[in-house]
Design a protein around this motif. Structure first.
Motif, PDB file in Angstrom:
ATOM      1  N   GLY A  82       0.789  -1.227   0.000  1.00 42.51           N
ATOM      2  CA  GLY A  82       0.000   0.000   0.000  1.00 42.51           C
ATOM      3  C   GLY A  82       0.818   1.271   0.000  1.00 42.51           C
ATOM      4  N   LEU A  83       2.029   1.215  -0.548  1.00 40.57           N
ATOM      5  CA  LEU A  83       2.876   2.402  -0.654  1.00 40.57           C
ATOM      6  C   LEU A  83       3.180   2.675  -2.124  1.00 40.57           C
ATOM      7  CD1 LEU A  83       5.434   1.739   2.227  1.00 40.57           C
ATOM      8  CD2 LEU A  83       3.762   3.601   2.145  1.00 40.57           C
ATOM      9  N   ALA A  84       3.356   3.938  -2.443  1.00 40.39           N
ATOM     10  CA  ALA A  84       3.721   4.289  -3.813  1.00 40.39           C
ATOM     11  C   ALA A  84       5.193   3.955  -4.050  1.00 40.39           C
ATOM     12  CB  ALA A  84       3.479   5.777  -4.050  1.00 40.39           C
ATOM     13  N   PRO A  85       5.567   3.593  -5.292  1.00 43.46           N
ATOM     14  CA  PRO A  85       6.990   3.353  -5.587  1.00 43.46           C
ATOM     15  C   PRO A  85       7.866   4.545  -5.226  1.00 43.46           C
ATOM     16  CG  PRO A  85       5.630   2.509  -7.378  1.00 43.46           C
ATOM     17  CD  PRO A  85       4.708   3.265  -6.457  1.00 43.46           C
ATOM     18  N   SER A  86       7.350   5.765  -5.453  1.00 45.52           N
ATOM     19  CA  SER A  86       8.141   6.946  -5.102  1.00 45.52           C
ATOM     20  C   SER A  86       8.393   7.007  -3.601  1.00 45.52           C
ATOM     21  CB  SER A  86       7.427   8.209  -5.570  1.00 45.52           C
ATOM     22  OG  SER A  86       6.132   8.320  -4.973  1.00 45.52           O
ATOM     23  N   ALA A  87       7.390   6.573  -2.785  1.00 46.24           N
ATOM     24  CA  ALA A  87       7.573   6.560  -1.333  1.00 46.24           C
ATOM     25  C   ALA A  87       8.627   5.534  -0.936  1.00 46.24           C
ATOM     26  CB  ALA A  87       6.253   6.266  -0.633  1.00 46.24           C
ATOM     27  N   LEU A  88       8.638   4.373  -1.619  1.00 44.19           N
ATOM     28  CA  LEU A  88       9.638   3.353  -1.312  1.00 44.19           C
ATOM     29  C   LEU A  88      11.043   3.857  -1.645  1.00 44.19           C
ATOM     30  CD1 LEU A  88       7.797   0.142  -2.556  1.00 44.19           C
ATOM     31  CD2 LEU A  88       8.343   0.727  -0.190  1.00 44.19           C
ATOM     32  N   ARG A  89      11.174   4.579  -2.734  1.00 41.15           N
ATOM     33  CA  ARG A  89      12.486   5.142  -3.075  1.00 41.15           C
ATOM     34  C   ARG A  89      12.922   6.141  -2.012  1.00 41.15           C
ATOM     35  NH1 ARG A  89       9.701   5.710  -8.127  1.00 41.15           N
ATOM     36  NH2 ARG A  89      10.196   3.955  -9.520  1.00 41.15           N
ATOM     37  N   PHE A  90      11.965   6.961  -1.552  1.00 38.27           N
ATOM     38  CA  PHE A  90      12.276   7.951  -0.523  1.00 38.27           C
ATOM     39  C   PHE A  90      12.717   7.260   0.771  1.00 38.27           C
ATOM     40  CE2 PHE A  90      10.752  10.550   3.081  1.00 38.27           C
ATOM     41  CZ  PHE A  90      11.515  11.695   2.890  1.00 38.27           C
ATOM     42  N   TYR A  91      11.994   6.208   1.188  1.00 34.82           N
ATOM     43  CA  TYR A  91      12.347   5.505   2.428  1.00 34.82           C
ATOM     44  C   TYR A  91      13.689   4.782   2.295  1.00 34.82           C
ATOM     45  CZ  TYR A  91       7.521   6.512   3.705  1.00 34.82           C
ATOM     46  OH  TYR A  91       6.349   7.148   3.983  1.00 34.82           O
ATOM     47  N   ASP A  92      14.048   4.389   1.076  1.00 38.80           N
ATOM     48  CA  ASP A  92      15.372   3.812   0.843  1.00 38.80           C
ATOM     49  C   ASP A  92      16.442   4.883   1.040  1.00 38.80           C
ATOM     50  OD1 ASP A  92      17.629   2.422   0.034  1.00 38.80           O
ATOM     51  OD2 ASP A  92      17.059   2.375  -2.084  1.00 38.80           O
ATOM     52  N   ASP A  93      16.207   6.053   0.453  1.00 41.41           N
ATOM     53  CA  ASP A  93      17.177   7.140   0.579  1.00 41.41           C
ATOM     54  C   ASP A  93      17.351   7.572   2.029  1.00 41.41           C
ATOM     55  OD1 ASP A  93      17.483   7.083  -2.155  1.00 41.41           O
ATOM     56  OD2 ASP A  93      16.079   8.735  -2.526  1.00 41.41           O
ATOM     57  N   CYS A  94      16.268   7.464   2.839  1.00 44.67           N
ATOM     58  CA  CYS A  94      16.311   7.870   4.254  1.00 44.67           C
ATOM     59  C   CYS A  94      16.788   6.740   5.161  1.00 44.67           C
ATOM     60  CB  CYS A  94      14.937   8.342   4.710  1.00 44.67           C
ATOM     61  SG  CYS A  94      14.346   9.829   3.886  1.00 44.67           S
ATOM     62  N   ASP A  95      17.090   5.587   4.589  1.00 40.65           N
ATOM     63  CA  ASP A  95      17.564   4.446   5.348  1.00 40.65           C
ATOM     64  C   ASP A  95      16.504   3.916   6.320  1.00 40.65           C
ATOM     65  OD1 ASP A  95      19.505   2.536   5.752  1.00 40.65           O
ATOM     66  OD2 ASP A  95      20.431   3.603   7.435  1.00 40.65           O
ATOM     67  N   VAL A  96      15.239   4.108   5.955  1.00 37.92           N
ATOM     68  CA  VAL A  96      14.133   3.605   6.782  1.00 37.92           C
ATOM     69  C   VAL A  96      13.698   2.227   6.303  1.00 37.92           C
ATOM     70  CG1 VAL A  96      11.701   3.976   7.408  1.00 37.92           C
ATOM     71  CG2 VAL A  96      13.313   5.888   7.434  1.00 37.92           C
ATOM     72  N   LEU A  97      13.679   2.019   4.988  1.00 41.95           N
ATOM     73  CA  LEU A  97      13.246   0.745   4.425  1.00 41.95           C
ATOM     74  C   LEU A  97      14.118   0.467   3.200  1.00 41.95           C
ATOM     75  CD1 LEU A  97      11.255  -1.624   4.464  1.00 41.95           C
ATOM     76  CD2 LEU A  97       9.689  -0.252   3.074  1.00 41.95           C
ATOM     77  N   ARG A  98      15.216  -0.222   3.407  1.00 43.16           N
ATOM     78  CA  ARG A  98      16.139  -0.514   2.319  1.00 43.16           C
ATOM     79  C   ARG A  98      15.659  -1.745   1.547  1.00 43.16           C
ATOM     80  NH1 ARG A  98      21.073   2.017   3.034  1.00 43.16           N
ATOM     81  NH2 ARG A  98      21.253   1.563   0.802  1.00 43.16           N
ATOM     82  N   PRO A  99      15.795  -1.742   0.235  1.00 45.14           N
ATOM     83  CA  PRO A  99      15.416  -2.934  -0.538  1.00 45.14           C
ATOM     84  C   PRO A  99      16.331  -4.117  -0.218  1.00 45.14           C
ATOM     85  CG  PRO A  99      16.507  -1.328  -1.934  1.00 45.14           C
ATOM     86  CD  PRO A  99      16.305  -0.657  -0.609  1.00 45.14           C
ATOM     87  N   ALA A 100      15.837  -5.303  -0.477  1.00 44.96           N
ATOM     88  CA  ALA A 100      16.652  -6.504  -0.237  1.00 44.96           C
ATOM     89  C   ALA A 100      17.779  -6.621  -1.253  1.00 44.96           C
ATOM     90  CB  ALA A 100      15.759  -7.744  -0.275  1.00 44.96           C
ATOM     91  N   HIS A 101      17.543  -6.070  -2.447  1.00 44.26           N
ATOM     92  CA  HIS A 101      18.573  -6.178  -3.493  1.00 44.26           C
ATOM     93  C   HIS A 101      18.409  -5.014  -4.464  1.00 44.26           C
ATOM     94  CE1 HIS A 101      21.249  -7.831  -6.521  1.00 44.26           C
ATOM     95  NE2 HIS A 101      20.278  -7.699  -7.429  1.00 44.26           N
ATOM     96  N   VAL A 102      19.554  -4.464  -4.907  1.00 43.68           N
ATOM     97  CA  VAL A 102      19.566  -3.428  -5.938  1.00 43.68           C
ATOM     98  C   VAL A 102      20.439  -3.923  -7.083  1.00 43.68           C
ATOM     99  CG1 VAL A 102      20.139  -1.047  -6.521  1.00 43.68           C
ATOM    100  CG2 VAL A 102      19.262  -1.593  -4.219  1.00 43.68           C
ATOM    101  N   ASP A 103      19.866  -3.948  -8.284  1.00 38.21           N
ATOM    102  CA  ASP A 103      20.608  -4.414  -9.457  1.00 38.21           C
ATOM    103  C   ASP A 103      21.708  -3.415  -9.788  1.00 38.21           C
ATOM    104  OD1 ASP A 103      21.158  -4.637 -12.480  1.00 38.21           O
ATOM    105  OD2 ASP A 103      19.948  -6.428 -12.075  1.00 38.21           O
ATOM    106  N   ASP A 104      22.950  -3.875  -9.824  1.00 39.89           N
ATOM    107  CA  ASP A 104      24.086  -2.972 -10.058  1.00 39.89           C
ATOM    108  C   ASP A 104      24.035  -2.343 -11.438  1.00 39.89           C
ATOM    109  OD1 ASP A 104      25.130  -3.486  -7.561  1.00 39.89           O
ATOM    110  OD2 ASP A 104      26.356  -5.179  -8.242  1.00 39.89           O
ATOM    111  N   ALA A 105      23.511  -3.067 -12.390  1.00 38.67           N
ATOM    112  CA  ALA A 105      23.513  -2.562 -13.766  1.00 38.67           C
ATOM    113  C   ALA A 105      22.370  -1.580 -14.015  1.00 38.67           C
ATOM    114  CB  ALA A 105      23.426  -3.729 -14.752  1.00 38.67           C
ATOM    115  N   THR A 106      21.193  -1.914 -13.520  1.00 34.75           N
ATOM    116  CA  THR A 106      20.006  -1.091 -13.816  1.00 34.75           C
ATOM    117  C   THR A 106      19.614  -0.150 -12.676  1.00 34.75           C
ATOM    118  OG1 THR A 106      18.482  -2.773 -12.975  1.00 34.75           O
ATOM    119  CG2 THR A 106      19.135  -2.932 -15.306  1.00 34.75           C
ATOM    120  N   GLY A 107      20.039  -0.470 -11.458  1.00 36.21           N
ATOM    121  CA  GLY A 107      19.612   0.309 -10.298  1.00 36.21           C
ATOM    122  C   GLY A 107      18.223  -0.038  -9.807  1.00 36.21           C
TER     123      GLY A 107
END
Length: 368
Positions: free
Chosen positions: A18-43
């Motif tokens: 129930g979160l927008a993708p933009s919100a997930l990116r923001f929470y990643d940048d704030c170190d609140v909710l980091r993704p389990a994996h980030v693709d090195d080639a595509t990001g």
């Protein structure tokens, strides 16, 4: 199979929590909710299923208006730290909401037409029916209602703490206060209560219906009163008129000088046995209560009497309904003088008060 195959892309995870993708990116940048994996080639960001509870909690905290600094404590702090942050935020939220409501109401008052107020309260159906049963007998007789229609009505008054039902025929005044399980918008904070007049006969019919309902929601505004159950609504149209200022009457009662506590059933039986041929005289002296109906032998029901000697007379037809409206075995009469209003209370229900006017004691005429 690659372990990344079990991960969700940001779009799928966003829909799941129930979160927008933009919100997930923001929470990643704030170190609140980091993704389990980030693709090195595509990001591209990918999330695991076991991250869902944290993501949902982040969403709930943000929906509650909690800053990320406080949300981080709830997410990663100790249980005690999380509880302290949540309780502190709840206090601030209530204060903010109260300030906002006050500001909006002030703006509404400045708009043309003022504030359209709707009062809402929740009560037990049986509790409402009981209050109507106690208060309604104090409305005026049919003859008096023809001259003063407002005296055939019950006043329903809602403020920020209570629901009150009030009725009077000028010789008797009954007030029952109810504490609702919840009470909604009444209008400006500190403003006048919402006051609605309803014909007693219509209110009694509605009370019979409410008696069968576990809970009733009362809605009152300028158009009338509506009683809501889970499945039905009863409309109670309002009546016109200005109800007597019962608060002024109660606030200006003289100090009590005499108190009589006696068995309500015994007092009622003595009055009923005397009939309605004339005034009933009560005499209290030396811890003894003596009832003397006109033309009948006196009786002395057990009583506790305090104050100086007293002689007072009542119309049995007025006093008897006041006793019938009470509950519990005991009744308390608070008396200021033989000619002033008498407060009739029940020891088992402090929320119900009846005032009864005494009458002239003709049996005392010519006696010193």
């Amino acid at each position: 199979m690659d372990e990344n195959d079990a991960l969700m892309n940001i779009g799928a995870f966003a829909r799941r929590v129930g979160l927008a993708p933009s919100a997930l990116r923001f929470y990643d940048d704030c170190d609140v909710l980091r993704p389990a994996h980030v693709d090195d080639a595509t990001g591209y960001r990918y999330y695991a299923a076991d991250q869902e509870p944290r993501a949902v909690l982040v969403r709930r905290l943000r929906e509650a208006g909690m800053p990320l600094t406080d949300a981080s404590v709830v997410l990663d702090g100790t249980r005690e730290e999380a509880r302290a942050v949540l309780e502190g935020h709840a206090v601030r939220a209530r204060e903010t909401a109260a300030s906002a409501r006050s500001a909006i109401e002030e703006i509404l008052r400045d708009l043309p037409g003022g504030v359209h107020r709707t009062a809402v309260a929740r009560l037990g159906g049986a509790e409402l029916a009981s209050a109507v049963r106690q208060v309604a007998p104090a409305v005026a007789s049919a003859a008096l209602r023809e001259e003063f229609p407002v005296l055939g009505c019950v006043l329903i008054e809602l403020d920020h703490q209570e629901v009150r039902l009030v009725a009077t025929d000028r010789y008797r005044l009954s007030v029952r206060a109810l504490r609702p399980t919840s009470i909604g918008p009444i209008g400006p904070i500190g403003g006048d209560p919402c006051r609605i007049l309803v014909e007693a006969a219509k209110l009694k019919k509605a009370a019979c219906w409410a008696l069968r309902m576990p809970e009733i929601r009362i809605e009152a505004d300028e158009q009338g009163v509506r009683l809501h159950s889970d499945t039905a609504v009863r409309d109670l149209p309002t009546a016109d008129g200005t109800f007597p200022d019962y608060r002024m009457i109660l606030d200006n009662l003289p100090a009590t000088r005499h108190r009589i506590i006696t068995n309500r059933t015994a007092l009622r039986a003595a009055i009923a046995a005397a009939g309605h041929d004339g005034p009933l005289t009560l005499r209290a002296d030396d811890q003894q209560l003596t009832l003397t109906p006109r033309g009948s032998a006196p009786s002395t029901p057990p009583a506790i009497c305090t104050g100086p000697p007293l002689r007072i007379a009542f119309d049995p037809g007025v006093l008897l309904p006041a006793l019938d409206a009470g509950v519990g075995p005991d009744v308390l009469l608070e008396i200021s003088s033989p000619s002033g209003p008498v407060i009739v209370r029940s020891a088992d229900q402090g929320s119900f008060t009846t005032l009864v006017m005494p009458v002239h004691d003709t049996s005392a005429d010519g006696k010193g």
